[in-house]
Design an enzyme around this catalytic site. Structure first.
Site, PDB file in Angstrom:
ATOM      1  N   ALA A 112      80.492  47.106 -28.471  1.00  0.00           N
ATOM      2  CA  ALA A 112      79.208  46.970 -29.182  1.00  0.00           C
ATOM      3  C   ALA A 112      79.382  46.583 -30.649  1.00  0.00           C
ATOM      4  O   ALA A 112      80.347  47.016 -31.269  1.00  0.00           O
ATOM      5  CB  ALA A 112      78.439  48.291 -29.102  1.00  0.00           C
ATOM      6  N   PRO A 113      78.482  45.779 -31.198  1.00  0.00           N
ATOM      7  CA  PRO A 113      77.261  45.241 -30.577  1.00  0.00           C
ATOM      8  C   PRO A 113      77.482  44.001 -29.707  1.00  0.00           C
ATOM      9  O   PRO A 113      76.538  43.439 -29.189  1.00  0.00           O
ATOM     10  CB  PRO A 113      76.387  44.895 -31.780  1.00  0.00           C
ATOM     11  CG  PRO A 113      77.365  44.593 -32.876  1.00  0.00           C
ATOM     12  CD  PRO A 113      78.560  45.476 -32.641  1.00  0.00           C
ATOM     13  N   GLY A 114      78.725  43.558 -29.563  1.00  0.00           N
ATOM     14  CA  GLY A 114      79.008  42.496 -28.598  1.00  0.00           C
ATOM     15  C   GLY A 114      79.349  41.146 -29.182  1.00  0.00           C
ATOM     16  O   GLY A 114      79.541  40.176 -28.442  1.00  0.00           O
ATOM     17  N   LYS A 116      81.957  39.514 -30.652  1.00  0.00           N
ATOM     18  CA  LYS A 116      83.123  38.693 -30.301  1.00  0.00           C
ATOM     19  C   LYS A 116      83.072  38.272 -28.836  1.00  0.00           C
ATOM     20  O   LYS A 116      83.408  37.129 -28.491  1.00  0.00           O
ATOM     21  CB  LYS A 116      84.419  39.435 -30.634  1.00  0.00           C
ATOM     22  CG  LYS A 116      84.587  39.653 -32.130  1.00  0.00           C
ATOM     23  CD  LYS A 116      85.903  40.274 -32.482  1.00  0.00           C
ATOM     24  CE  LYS A 116      85.940  40.665 -33.954  1.00  0.00           C
ATOM     25  NZ  LYS A 116      85.048  41.807 -34.302  1.00  0.00           N
ATOM     26  N   GLU A 134      81.537  50.483 -24.037  1.00  0.00           N
ATOM     27  CA  GLU A 134      81.144  51.040 -25.336  1.00  0.00           C
ATOM     28  C   GLU A 134      80.705  52.491 -25.116  1.00  0.00           C
ATOM     29  O   GLU A 134      79.688  52.729 -24.464  1.00  0.00           O
ATOM     30  CB  GLU A 134      80.006  50.217 -25.941  1.00  0.00           C
ATOM     31  CG  GLU A 134      79.378  50.815 -27.187  1.00  0.00           C
ATOM     32  CD  GLU A 134      80.375  51.158 -28.288  1.00  0.00           C
ATOM     33  OE1 GLU A 134      81.116  50.276 -28.729  1.00  0.00           O
ATOM     34  OE2 GLU A 134      80.429  52.345 -28.698  1.00  0.00           O
ATOM     35  N   ASP A 165      85.607  56.375 -22.598  1.00  0.00           N
ATOM     36  CA  ASP A 165      86.560  56.381 -23.698  1.00  0.00           C
ATOM     37  C   ASP A 165      87.599  55.320 -23.340  1.00  0.00           C
ATOM     38  O   ASP A 165      88.218  55.390 -22.268  1.00  0.00           O
ATOM     39  CB  ASP A 165      87.198  57.777 -23.799  1.00  0.00           C
ATOM     40  CG  ASP A 165      88.153  57.883 -24.972  1.00  0.00           C
ATOM     41  OD1 ASP A 165      88.838  56.888 -25.289  1.00  0.00           O
ATOM     42  OD2 ASP A 165      88.211  58.965 -25.572  1.00  0.00           O
ATOM     43  N   ASP A 183      89.013  45.563 -30.153  1.00  0.00           N
ATOM     44  CA  ASP A 183      88.476  45.464 -31.510  1.00  0.00           C
ATOM     45  C   ASP A 183      88.213  46.908 -31.934  1.00  0.00           C
ATOM     46  O   ASP A 183      87.109  47.433 -31.769  1.00  0.00           O
ATOM     47  CB  ASP A 183      87.188  44.632 -31.447  1.00  0.00           C
ATOM     48  CG  ASP A 183      86.667  44.248 -32.814  1.00  0.00           C
ATOM     49  OD1 ASP A 183      87.468  44.179 -33.754  1.00  0.00           O
ATOM     50  OD2 ASP A 183      85.448  44.023 -32.930  1.00  0.00           O
ATOM     51  N   CYS A 236      88.946  45.812 -38.870  1.00  0.00           N
ATOM     52  CA  CYS A 236      88.532  45.295 -40.179  1.00  0.00           C
ATOM     53  C   CYS A 236      89.106  46.186 -41.281  1.00  0.00           C
ATOM     54  O   CYS A 236      88.538  46.281 -42.369  1.00  0.00           O
ATOM     55  CB  CYS A 236      87.019  45.137 -40.267  1.00  0.00           C
ATOM     56  SG  CYS A 236      86.117  46.640 -39.962  1.00  0.00           S
TER      57      CYS A 236
HETATM   58  C1  LIG Z   1      84.674  47.417 -34.490  1.00  0.00           C
HETATM   59  S1  LIG Z   1      83.489  48.057 -33.412  1.00  0.00           S
HETATM   60  C2  LIG Z   1      83.427  46.834 -32.138  1.00  0.00           C
HETATM   61  C3  LIG Z   1      82.693  45.576 -32.525  1.00  0.00           C
HETATM   62  C4  LIG Z   1      82.521  44.593 -31.368  1.00  0.00           C
HETATM   63  N1  LIG Z   1      83.791  44.285 -30.731  1.00  0.00           N
HETATM   64  C5  LIG Z   1      81.855  43.294 -31.790  1.00  0.00           C
HETATM   65  O1  LIG Z   1      82.560  42.267 -31.994  1.00  0.00           O
HETATM   66  O2  LIG Z   1      80.621  43.269 -31.909  1.00  0.00           O
HETATM   67  C6  LIG Z   1      84.362  49.362 -32.651  1.00  0.00           C
HETATM   68  C7  LIG Z   1      83.603  50.053 -31.540  1.00  0.00           C
HETATM   69  O3  LIG Z   1      84.504  50.989 -30.924  1.00  0.00           O
HETATM   70  C8  LIG Z   1      83.728  52.056 -30.421  1.00  0.00           C
HETATM   71  N2  LIG Z   1      84.632  53.197 -30.112  1.00  0.00           N
HETATM   72  C9  LIG Z   1      84.898  54.298 -30.856  1.00  0.00           C
HETATM   73  N3  LIG Z   1      85.762  55.114 -30.210  1.00  0.00           N
HETATM   74  C10 LIG Z   1      86.057  54.509 -29.026  1.00  0.00           C
HETATM   75  C11 LIG Z   1      86.866  54.853 -27.908  1.00  0.00           C
HETATM   76  N4  LIG Z   1      87.578  56.005 -27.877  1.00  0.00           N
HETATM   77  N5  LIG Z   1      86.912  54.014 -26.845  1.00  0.00           N
HETATM   78  C12 LIG Z   1      86.215  52.843 -26.864  1.00  0.00           C
HETATM   79  N6  LIG Z   1      85.436  52.466 -27.904  1.00  0.00           N
HETATM   80  C13 LIG Z   1      85.348  53.280 -28.970  1.00  0.00           C
HETATM   81  C14 LIG Z   1      82.722  52.301 -31.536  1.00  0.00           C
HETATM   82  O4  LIG Z   1      81.602  53.018 -31.052  1.00  0.00           O
HETATM   83  C15 LIG Z   1      82.403  50.882 -31.990  1.00  0.00           C
HETATM   84  O5  LIG Z   1      81.257  50.402 -31.330  1.00  0.00           O
END
Ligand SMILES: C[S@@+](CC[C@H](N)C(=O)[O-])C[C@H]1O[C@@H](n2cnc3c(N)ncnc32)[C@H](O)[C@@H]1O
Length: 300
Positions: A112-114, A116, A134, A165, A183, A236
């Protein structure tokens, strides 16, 4: 207190470069680009983004240097599908590296938010077997809403959205995917700098805790891809321990099984690190974004 410690920490890390980098991080002028949605047939939006020019990859629109007006929000247009997706230029470039085909078994562990994944699907311009994961309920709702705002039913129907997870996939879905985007959640220093409350509470251990989560996610991604499968690891974050150090750890943990791959787009637009590439807003006018493309080699 947090603010002072933050600046000292990044000053130690970036030395003379920190002042310029800090100024670029808090600058309102960011590297936002619009990636054109090929699934939207209605082109009437184009007249409203005059002053924006296309760059060397046809689907990405960049603001001209003389016109830093933000792009209109994609939801402002009443069309069947939103005409473009707005994201940082470095993220738009990183998404190109995913290089999906109609046969790719693709997973995005932190979706999320999707952004990439949507850009990767725009490039493919057709359906792909995708698992977008997500765990945060609110963010997962936003992900689903973005999928239906940008993609036709035949593409959405091939996407499975889950809320696990991401650390579970290596165990539950071993050797299952051709390509995984990881990501990862990260320190996101730009966000911290723009939020006084977060800055006041900042501590160096924040990065240490996140790096443990990132490494578990990276190992999970590694176990979940097939032999010759690819991982795009990105964050990031500005700190090496969340970036190239993670790749070093994986190479040590899985000796002879990890190949780090270069790519002309990364060579052209990003700075090279010991492993992987980094785009920073003081020099590349985009980012921060670290990314590293990995291939699983050798025998299981
Ligand atoms: C950097 S953001 C992703 C952005 C997304 N890839 C995009 O391009 O729009 C990281 C995401 O990892 C999620 N996250 C946090 N802990 C996580 C876990 N243990 N397993 C999977 N996702 C997790 C967060 O809720 C967040 O939405």
């Amino acid at each position: 207190m947090g603010q002072e410690a933050f600046h000292q920490y990044y000053q130690d890390l970036y030395g003379d470069r920190w002042n310029a980098l800090h100024a670029a991080l808090i600058s309102p002028i960011r590297g936002t680009v619009a990636v054109i949605n090929p699934f939207n047939a209605d082109q009437t939006w184009r007249s409203q983004v005059q002053g924006h020019v296309s760059c060397d990859w046809e689907g990405i629109l960049l603001p001209t240097s003389s016109n830093q007006e933000p792009f209109p929000a994609p939801g402002n247009f009443s069309m069947e599908f939103y005409p473009y997706y707005l994201l940082d230029h470095a993220s738009a470039l990183a998404a190109q590296l995913l290089d999906l085909t109609p046969d790719t078994l693709y997973a995005d562990f932190c979706a999320a938010p999707g952004g990439k994944s949507l850009v990767a699907m725009f490039k493919l311009q057709g359906p792909v077997n995708a698992l977008l994961n997500e765990p945060s309920p609110d963010r997962c709702r936003r992900l689903k809403s973005n999928l239906s705002s940008y993609l036709p039913n035949n593409v959405v129907n091939k996407i499975k959205v889950t809320s696990y997870d991401g650390r579970r996939f290596g165990w539950h879905r071993p050797e299952s995917f051709d390509t995984v985007l990881l990501d990862a959640p990260c320190s996101s220093e730009r966000h911290v700098l723009l939020n006084q409350k977060e800055l006041d509470h900042w501590k160096p251990k924040r990065s240490k805790q996140l790096s443990e989560l990132q490494f578990s996610l990276l190992c999970s991604a590694f176990d979940a891809i097939k032999k010759n499968g690819m991982i795009l690891y990105s964050t990031c974050a500005l700190v090496p321990q969340e970036n190239e150090r993670q790749i070093e750890r994986l190479i040590k943990k899985r000796p002879g099984r990890v190949e780090v791959i270069s790519h002309p787009l990364l060579e052209k637009y990003f700075e090279k690190r010991s492993h992987g590439y980094l785009a920073l807003p003081d020099r590349q006018q985009m980012g921060p974004l670290y990314c590293c493309l990995l291939r699983k080699i050798g025998d299981s």
